[in-house]
Design a protein around this motif. Structure first.
Motif, PDB file in Angstrom:
ATOM      1  N   GLN A  32       0.909  -1.276   0.109  1.00  0.00           N
ATOM      2  CA  GLN A  32       0.256  -0.493  -0.439  1.00  0.00           C
ATOM      3  C   GLN A  32       0.549   1.530   0.154  1.00  0.00           C
ATOM      4  O   GLN A  32       2.065   1.135   0.570  1.00  0.00           O
ATOM      5  CB  GLN A  32      -0.858   0.004   1.084  1.00  0.00           C
ATOM      6  CG  GLN A  32      -1.875   1.361   1.804  1.00  0.00           C
ATOM      7  CD  GLN A  32      -3.237   0.249   2.091  1.00  0.00           C
ATOM      8  OE1 GLN A  32      -3.442  -0.312   2.207  1.00  0.00           O
ATOM      9  NE2 GLN A  32      -3.960   1.791   2.197  1.00  0.00           N
ATOM     10  N   VAL A  34       1.082   5.235   0.782  1.00  0.00           N
ATOM     11  CA  VAL A  34       0.430   6.265   1.143  1.00  0.00           C
ATOM     12  C   VAL A  34       1.254   7.502   1.068  1.00  0.00           C
ATOM     13  O   VAL A  34       2.140   7.718   0.903  1.00  0.00           O
ATOM     14  CB  VAL A  34       0.638   6.325   2.817  1.00  0.00           C
ATOM     15  CG1 VAL A  34      -0.122   7.312   3.954  1.00  0.00           C
ATOM     16  CG2 VAL A  34      -0.033   4.810   3.520  1.00  0.00           C
ATOM     17  N   GLU A  75     -12.757   5.360   1.667  1.00  0.00           N
ATOM     18  CA  GLU A  75     -12.115   4.159   0.186  1.00  0.00           C
ATOM     19  C   GLU A  75     -11.183   4.930   0.512  1.00  0.00           C
ATOM     20  O   GLU A  75      -9.907   4.301   0.105  1.00  0.00           O
ATOM     21  CB  GLU A  75     -13.617   4.590  -1.276  1.00  0.00           C
ATOM     22  CG  GLU A  75     -14.062   3.658  -0.680  1.00  0.00           C
ATOM     23  CD  GLU A  75     -15.311   3.166  -2.397  1.00  0.00           C
ATOM     24  OE1 GLU A  75     -15.521   1.996  -2.346  1.00  0.00           O
ATOM     25  OE2 GLU A  75     -14.839   4.187  -2.868  1.00  0.00           O
ATOM     26  N   ILE A  76     -10.437   6.671  -0.132  1.00  0.00           N
ATOM     27  CA  ILE A  76      -9.554   6.896  -0.251  1.00  0.00           C
ATOM     28  C   ILE A  76      -8.793   6.920   1.160  1.00  0.00           C
ATOM     29  O   ILE A  76      -7.188   6.260   1.373  1.00  0.00           O
ATOM     30  CB  ILE A  76      -9.635   8.234  -1.088  1.00  0.00           C
ATOM     31  CG1 ILE A  76      -9.723   8.119  -1.671  1.00  0.00           C
ATOM     32  CG2 ILE A  76      -7.971   9.008  -0.554  1.00  0.00           C
ATOM     33  CD1 ILE A  76     -10.190   9.729  -1.832  1.00  0.00           C
ATOM     34  N   ALA A  77      -9.164   6.975   2.105  1.00  0.00           N
ATOM     35  CA  ALA A  77      -7.944   6.870   3.204  1.00  0.00           C
ATOM     36  C   ALA A  77      -8.163   5.626   3.590  1.00  0.00           C
ATOM     37  O   ALA A  77      -7.209   4.942   4.076  1.00  0.00           O
ATOM     38  CB  ALA A  77      -9.775   7.238   4.704  1.00  0.00           C
ATOM     39  N   LYS A  78      -8.741   4.155   3.281  1.00  0.00           N
ATOM     40  CA  LYS A  78      -8.556   3.231   3.532  1.00  0.00           C
ATOM     41  C   LYS A  78      -7.963   2.199   2.785  1.00  0.00           C
ATOM     42  O   LYS A  78      -6.785   2.033   3.182  1.00  0.00           O
ATOM     43  CB  LYS A  78      -9.869   2.259   3.312  1.00  0.00           C
ATOM     44  CG  LYS A  78      -9.533   0.773   3.623  1.00  0.00           C
ATOM     45  CD  LYS A  78     -11.179  -0.220   3.827  1.00  0.00           C
ATOM     46  CE  LYS A  78     -11.404  -1.335   3.908  1.00  0.00           C
ATOM     47  NZ  LYS A  78     -12.370  -2.810   4.702  1.00  0.00           N
ATOM     48  N   GLY A  79      -7.730   3.043   1.081  1.00  0.00           N
ATOM     49  CA  GLY A  79      -6.995   2.275   0.364  1.00  0.00           C
ATOM     50  C   GLY A  79      -7.479   1.783  -1.045  1.00  0.00           C
ATOM     51  O   GLY A  79      -8.865   1.200  -0.622  1.00  0.00           O
ATOM     52  N   HIS A  92      -2.361  -1.139  -3.457  1.00  0.00           N
ATOM     53  CA  HIS A  92      -3.009   0.049  -2.446  1.00  0.00           C
ATOM     54  C   HIS A  92      -3.381   1.439  -2.557  1.00  0.00           C
ATOM     55  O   HIS A  92      -1.693   1.719  -2.145  1.00  0.00           O
ATOM     56  CB  HIS A  92      -5.018  -0.118  -1.480  1.00  0.00           C
ATOM     57  CG  HIS A  92      -4.846  -1.203  -1.584  1.00  0.00           C
ATOM     58  ND1 HIS A  92      -4.897  -2.780  -1.925  1.00  0.00           N
ATOM     59  CD2 HIS A  92      -6.876  -1.806  -1.830  1.00  0.00           C
ATOM     60  CE1 HIS A  92      -5.562  -3.531  -2.367  1.00  0.00           C
ATOM     61  NE2 HIS A  92      -6.687  -2.958  -2.339  1.00  0.00           N
ATOM     62  N   SER A  94      -3.744   5.094  -0.688  1.00  0.00           N
ATOM     63  CA  SER A  94      -4.347   5.851   0.077  1.00  0.00           C
ATOM     64  C   SER A  94      -4.159   7.332   0.485  1.00  0.00           C
ATOM     65  O   SER A  94      -2.515   7.259   0.238  1.00  0.00           O
ATOM     66  CB  SER A  94      -4.942   4.981   1.380  1.00  0.00           C
ATOM     67  OG  SER A  94      -3.112   5.202   1.837  1.00  0.00           O
TER      68      SER A  94
END
Length: 459
Positions: A32, A34, A75-79, A92, A94
């Protein structure tokens, strides 16, 4: 018993990584990626203007927008799944919101770097089962992050070699006689020269097209083609190589002769010359460029440009046209023009005549994007200060019938966040070492003066 950590990691990208490589988000496989809100704010501040850094910021922002699409804030915060250019989906993305909760290992929040690190400390505490790793080109920021218990790494996706001493030099020296190691050789001649067909098992393991083989007995060969079992080596007589001339300039040693050979070869579209200060990179390239533009009419014009620290900021404030603004930065070109005409009775008149006679154009890197130069010799100086992404942008400007010559000294990098391993010059040399229409030579020595040679070695 401690809970097992997840195999997928949280890679947090700093602003300088996205400027270095605007598509860096795609290079972390199943993990992921970030982006802290502070990084987005920095990109927003830097995106305006015509400087190359602004273009990279805008490209990075467009990449983020493409990945996010119409995803919801949750969804953006989660991924959000990262959709690759080939259509595949893995990993992902985020956005990390700034946290106003002061962690127990907090740094003063007067700097953006500290804000990012503080957010990562909280992120690590909230995600104890996943490794949080900061990716930044800023060494000091990596040290501060590690001091706060956060893993930190340099961005290494585009680093082609682990040690700059392993970088391709363009030629290989053979101890003793090359021919004493050969058992089966098929030699033939044609109008282009003498060629030797040699089994691969009798040649060095690392072999690329247009690489040179030099022995201690005077043999010099250039790898012309590499087949499954044999390689074709073109024989280059020593006297012929050392007797080459471009606009009155002759080589002083074998590496310079090999460089001039590649520069004057119409079938070579990319030449990269590296080496220490005073090794002859610029004067060789300039002499060959004038020879091929004025004498042989191979090219219509010479496009000269360079990467210089401060150029992005200063060019807008200097008076005059683009060419006049570029002249202070391209003094190396005019200095070498003077050196080429050092023996003329009226040197200044000769240099002025050449500048009028030769279609030599000075271009700023800021305005090169989007251009296409046809039948031109593109001379790029100080390439060690370019990122791999900037190098790609410039080399892809070459249109039909054009040749690109890149010059640089990896010992004189002036750009923050770049080192000899991550420099665009290193990236270009390694990426193009198997290109059949390209060649590289690492020049040796410092013929500029005994003072320059001593300074290069001892300062």
């Amino acid at each position: 018993m401690a809970a097992r950590k997840s195999d997928t990691k949280l890679y947090v990208l700093d602003t300088n990584v996205l400027i270095h490589d605007p598509v860096a988000i795609l290079n972390f496989e199943e993990h992921q990626v970030v982006i802290p809100m502070t990084v987005l704010e920095e990109l927003d501040k830097l995106k305006m203007g015509k400087a190359s850094i602004a273009t990279d910021c805008r490209e990075a922002i467009r990449q983020i927008d493409r990945i996010i699409g119409d995803a919801s804030p949750t969804e953006i915060a989660k991924g959000v799944p990262i959709i690759r250019p080939d259509g595949g989906t893995y990993g992902h993305f985020s956005i990390l919101l700034d946290s106003f909760d002061a962690p127990h290992r907090a740094l003063p929040d007067n700097l953006n770097d500290n804000k990012i690190i503080n957010s990562l400390v909280i992120l690590q505490e909230r995600s104890p089962h996943r490794d949080v790793i900061l990716i930044t080109k800023d060494i000091n920021m990596r040290l501060k992050a590690r001091g706060c218990g956060i893993g930190a790494q340099d961005y290494q996706n585009d680093q082609m070699v682990s040690d700059v001493s392993l970088l391709e030099k363009g030629f290989q020296r053979i101890e003793g006689s090359f021919w004493e190691t050969q058992t089966t050789v098929d030699t033939f001649h044609d109008e282009t020269g003498t060629y030797h067909k040699i089994p691969l098992e009798n040649l060095p393991e690392t072999l690329y097209a247009n690489r040179f083989i030099v022995d201690e007995k005077g043999f010099i060969g250039r790898v012309d083609r590499i087949g499954e079992q044999f390689a074709l080596i073109r024989d280059l007589p020593y006297e012929q190589l050392m007797g080459q001339s471009a606009w009155g300039l002759t080589p002083r040693d074998i590496p310079q002769a090999l460089a001039l050979h590649l520069l004057l070869d119409p079938d070579i579209h990319l030449v990269t010359l590296s080496g220490q200060a005073g090794s002859g990179k610029t004067i060789l390239a300039l002499a060959a460029a004038i020879e091929m533009t004025v004498a042989t009419k191979q090219f219509r014009r010479i496009i000269a440009t360079r990467s210089t620290r401060g150029l992005d900021e200063d060019i807008g404030y200097l008076p005059g046209t683009e060419a006049e603004k570029m002249e202070p930065w391209l003094g190396a070109i005019t200095d070498n023009l003077e050196a080429l005409h050092n023996d003329d009775e009226h040197q200044k008149s000769s240099v002025d005549y050449i500048l009028q006679k030769v279609p030599l154009q000075f271009k700023s890197l800021n305005y090169i994007r989007g251009r296409s130069f046809q039948h031109s010799l593109i001379l790029i100086d100080e390439c060690q200060n370019l990122t791999p992404h900037q190098m790609k942008t410039i080399v892809t400007r070459a249109g039909t019938g054009s040749k690109v010559v890149c010059l640089g000294n990896l010992a004189q990098i002036d750009t923050p966040y770049l080192n000899p391993i991550s420099s665009g010059l290193t990236y270009l040399i390694e990426r193009f070492k198997e290109f059949p229409y390209g060649g590289t030579v690492h020049l040796e020595g410092s013929p500029r003066s005994p003072l320059a040679e001593y300074a290069e070695r001892h300062l």
